[in-house]
Structure formats: structure tokens, C-alpha cells
Write a protein that holds these residues in place. Structure first.
Motif, PDB file in Angstrom:
ATOM      1  N   THR A  38       0.847  -1.187   0.000  1.00 51.01           N
ATOM      2  CA  THR A  38       0.000   0.000   0.000  1.00 51.01           C
ATOM      3  C   THR A  38       0.886   1.241   0.000  1.00 51.01           C
ATOM      4  O   THR A  38       0.843   2.047   0.912  1.00 51.01           O
ATOM      5  N   GLU A  39       1.703   1.366  -1.034  1.00 49.66           N
ATOM      6  CA  GLU A  39       2.683   2.451  -1.125  1.00 49.66           C
ATOM      7  C   GLU A  39       2.062   3.823  -0.958  1.00 49.66           C
ATOM      8  O   GLU A  39       2.631   4.693  -0.311  1.00 49.66           O
ATOM      9  N   ALA A  40       0.912   4.026  -1.565  1.00 47.83           N
ATOM     10  CA  ALA A  40       0.330   5.360  -1.584  1.00 47.83           C
ATOM     11  C   ALA A  40      -0.032   5.855  -0.189  1.00 47.83           C
ATOM     12  O   ALA A  40      -0.068   7.055   0.041  1.00 47.83           O
ATOM     13  N   VAL A  41      -0.278   4.960   0.735  1.00 47.68           N
ATOM     14  CA  VAL A  41      -0.724   5.393   2.061  1.00 47.68           C
ATOM     15  C   VAL A  41       0.245   5.027   3.174  1.00 47.68           C
ATOM     16  O   VAL A  41       0.058   5.453   4.299  1.00 47.68           O
ATOM     17  N   ASN A  42       1.267   4.245   2.887  1.00 50.52           N
ATOM     18  CA  ASN A  42       2.162   3.813   3.951  1.00 50.52           C
ATOM     19  C   ASN A  42       3.287   4.815   4.156  1.00 50.52           C
ATOM     20  O   ASN A  42       4.114   5.031   3.271  1.00 50.52           O
ATOM     21  N   GLU A  43       3.345   5.389   5.321  1.00 47.18           N
ATOM     22  CA  GLU A  43       4.322   6.430   5.648  1.00 47.18           C
ATOM     23  C   GLU A  43       5.755   5.913   5.594  1.00 47.18           C
ATOM     24  O   GLU A  43       6.659   6.627   5.143  1.00 47.18           O
ATOM     25  N   VAL A  44       5.997   4.671   6.008  1.00 51.52           N
ATOM     26  CA  VAL A  44       7.353   4.110   5.986  1.00 51.52           C
ATOM     27  C   VAL A  44       7.853   4.020   4.548  1.00 51.52           C
ATOM     28  O   VAL A  44       8.973   4.414   4.242  1.00 51.52           O
ATOM     29  N   VAL A  45       7.010   3.530   3.661  1.00 54.12           N
ATOM     30  CA  VAL A  45       7.391   3.405   2.248  1.00 54.12           C
ATOM     31  C   VAL A  45       7.640   4.785   1.645  1.00 54.12           C
ATOM     32  O   VAL A  45       8.613   4.982   0.919  1.00 54.12           O
ATOM     33  N   GLN A  46       6.794   5.735   1.956  1.00 54.98           N
ATOM     34  CA  GLN A  46       6.982   7.084   1.410  1.00 54.98           C
ATOM     35  C   GLN A  46       8.288   7.704   1.893  1.00 54.98           C
ATOM     36  O   GLN A  46       9.007   8.327   1.099  1.00 54.98           O
ATOM     37  N   MET A  63      15.643   7.390  -0.866  1.00 52.82           N
ATOM     38  CA  MET A  63      16.352   6.756  -1.981  1.00 52.82           C
ATOM     39  C   MET A  63      16.307   7.583  -3.268  1.00 52.82           C
ATOM     40  O   MET A  63      17.086   7.342  -4.181  1.00 52.82           O
ATOM     41  N   GLN A  64      15.442   8.571  -3.341  1.00 49.37           N
ATOM     42  CA  GLN A  64      15.242   9.347  -4.566  1.00 49.37           C
ATOM     43  C   GLN A  64      16.524   9.928  -5.156  1.00 49.37           C
ATOM     44  O   GLN A  64      16.698   9.913  -6.382  1.00 49.37           O
ATOM     45  N   PRO A  65      17.479  10.432  -4.358  1.00 48.03           N
ATOM     46  CA  PRO A  65      18.677  11.008  -4.975  1.00 48.03           C
ATOM     47  C   PRO A  65      19.534   9.994  -5.735  1.00 48.03           C
ATOM     48  O   PRO A  65      20.393  10.382  -6.512  1.00 48.03           O
ATOM     49  N   HIS A  66      19.290   8.718  -5.536  1.00 45.46           N
ATOM     50  CA  HIS A  66      20.183   7.686  -6.063  1.00 45.46           C
ATOM     51  C   HIS A  66      19.634   6.918  -7.262  1.00 45.46           C
ATOM     52  O   HIS A  66      20.359   6.153  -7.877  1.00 45.46           O
ATOM     53  N   MET A  67      18.349   7.111  -7.569  1.00 49.78           N
ATOM     54  CA  MET A  67      17.761   6.309  -8.646  1.00 49.78           C
ATOM     55  C   MET A  67      16.750   7.121  -9.436  1.00 49.78           C
ATOM     56  O   MET A  67      16.334   8.194  -9.003  1.00 49.78           O
ATOM     57  N   GLU A  68      16.391   6.603 -10.591  1.00 49.76           N
ATOM     58  CA  GLU A  68      15.378   7.264 -11.407  1.00 49.76           C
ATOM     59  C   GLU A  68      14.024   7.108 -10.710  1.00 49.76           C
ATOM     60  O   GLU A  68      13.627   6.004 -10.352  1.00 49.76           O
ATOM     61  N   THR A  69      13.339   8.255 -10.516  1.00 52.61           N
ATOM     62  CA  THR A  69      12.062   8.243  -9.812  1.00 52.61           C
ATOM     63  C   THR A  69      11.052   9.133 -10.521  1.00 52.61           C
ATOM     64  O   THR A  69      11.405   9.968 -11.361  1.00 52.61           O
ATOM     65  N   HIS A  70       9.809   8.953 -10.118  1.00 53.06           N
ATOM     66  CA  HIS A  70       8.742   9.870 -10.517  1.00 53.06           C
ATOM     67  C   HIS A  70       8.835  11.106  -9.620  1.00 53.06           C
ATOM     68  O   HIS A  70       9.552  11.097  -8.607  1.00 53.06           O
ATOM     69  N   ALA A  71       8.087  12.135  -9.912  1.00 49.82           N
ATOM     70  CA  ALA A  71       8.122  13.375  -9.142  1.00 49.82           C
ATOM     71  C   ALA A  71       7.744  13.166  -7.676  1.00 49.82           C
ATOM     72  O   ALA A  71       8.205  13.894  -6.804  1.00 49.82           O
ATOM     73  N   ASP A  72       6.934  12.146  -7.382  1.00 49.74           N
ATOM     74  CA  ASP A  72       6.507  11.887  -6.005  1.00 49.74           C
ATOM     75  C   ASP A  72       7.441  10.931  -5.260  1.00 49.74           C
ATOM     76  O   ASP A  72       7.081  10.395  -4.218  1.00 49.74           O
ATOM     77  N   SER A  73       8.631  10.698  -5.781  1.00 41.69           N
ATOM     78  CA  SER A  73       9.691   9.863  -5.185  1.00 41.69           C
ATOM     79  C   SER A  73       9.539   8.366  -5.445  1.00 41.69           C
ATOM     80  O   SER A  73      10.440   7.600  -5.118  1.00 41.69           O
ATOM     81  N   ARG A  74       8.437   7.926  -6.024  1.00 42.55           N
ATOM     82  CA  ARG A  74       8.308   6.499  -6.343  1.00 42.55           C
ATOM     83  C   ARG A  74       9.338   6.130  -7.405  1.00 42.55           C
ATOM     84  O   ARG A  74       9.499   6.863  -8.380  1.00 42.55           O
ATOM     85  N   PRO A  75      10.040   5.005  -7.235  1.00 44.21           N
ATOM     86  CA  PRO A  75      11.002   4.628  -8.269  1.00 44.21           C
ATOM     87  C   PRO A  75      10.296   4.293  -9.583  1.00 44.21           C
ATOM     88  O   PRO A  75       9.159   3.815  -9.581  1.00 44.21           O
TER      89      PRO A  75
END
Length: 101
Positions: free
Chosen positions: A63-71, A77-89
Motif C-alpha cells: 500500500t505504497e500510496a498510504v504507507n508512511e514508511v514506504v513514502q 532513496m530518490q537522490p540515487h535512482m530514477e524516480t517519478h516526481a513523487d519519489s516512487r522509483p
């Protein structure tokens, strides 16, 4: 259930990506285990990451969209990999072509 996908690192970020996974947060491990994940591996080939996980059929979905730990993890991790604007890889699923049990 088995899942596999690929992601991409940004150039020069290999060591930091590895370091952060070597120090994975206990709350992230607990979340994955609560979803039934019992085999999760990420391999690297150059800047390409290949991720594979297993969990029982019928286990809770991520439940990525609602889980605070995942967010928080994704933002970390966003600075290290290709991601969407909302930080999702950026994730590309891969198709199983062969399996030997």
C-alpha cells in the motif's frame, strides 16, 4: 506469488544505494514481513537494478500510496535512482520466461 522488476540507478550512486540497503530500517523490514515477503533480493548490473520477491498467494498487497514508511524510504532513496516526481522509483515489470523448481 513471485514478482520481478527492473529499476535504474543514477550514475555515481551505486555505493550510496548499496550502503543504504545495507542499513535498511527495521520498520521497513517489519513492513515487508507483515506483507508476507520472505525472499526479496535486488541485484545490480551497471546502473540496472533487478529486484525479485516472493510472498504467499493472497498476502496483503503493498500500500505504497498510504504507507508512511514506504513514502519516507522512497524519498530517502530518490537522490540515487530514477524516480517519478513523487519519489516512487520508476519500475518496469519483467516477464517470467523460465523457472526450474
Amino acid at each position: 506469488m513471485r514478482s520481478a522488476w527492473v529499476m535504474k540507478l543514477k550514475p555515481g550512486q551505486e555505493a550510496e544505494y548499496k550502503r543504504k540497503h545495507d542499513e535498511i530500517w527495521p520498520e521497513m523490514v517489519a513492513l515487508l514481513k507483515s506483507q508476507g515477503v520472505h525472499n526479496y533480493s535486488i541485484y545490480r548490473h551497471g546502473l540496472l537494478l533487478f529486484a525479485y520477491l516472493e510472498k504467499p498467494d493472497g498476502a496483503p498487497e503493498q500500500t505504497e500510496a498510504v504507507n508512511e514508511v514506504v513514502q519516507r524510504w522512497q524519498a530517502w532513496m530518490q537522490p540515487h535512482m530514477e524516480t517519478h516526481a513523487d519519489s516512487r522509483p520508476v519500475v518496469e515489470p519483467v516477464e517470467l520466461m523460465f523457472r526450474l523448481d
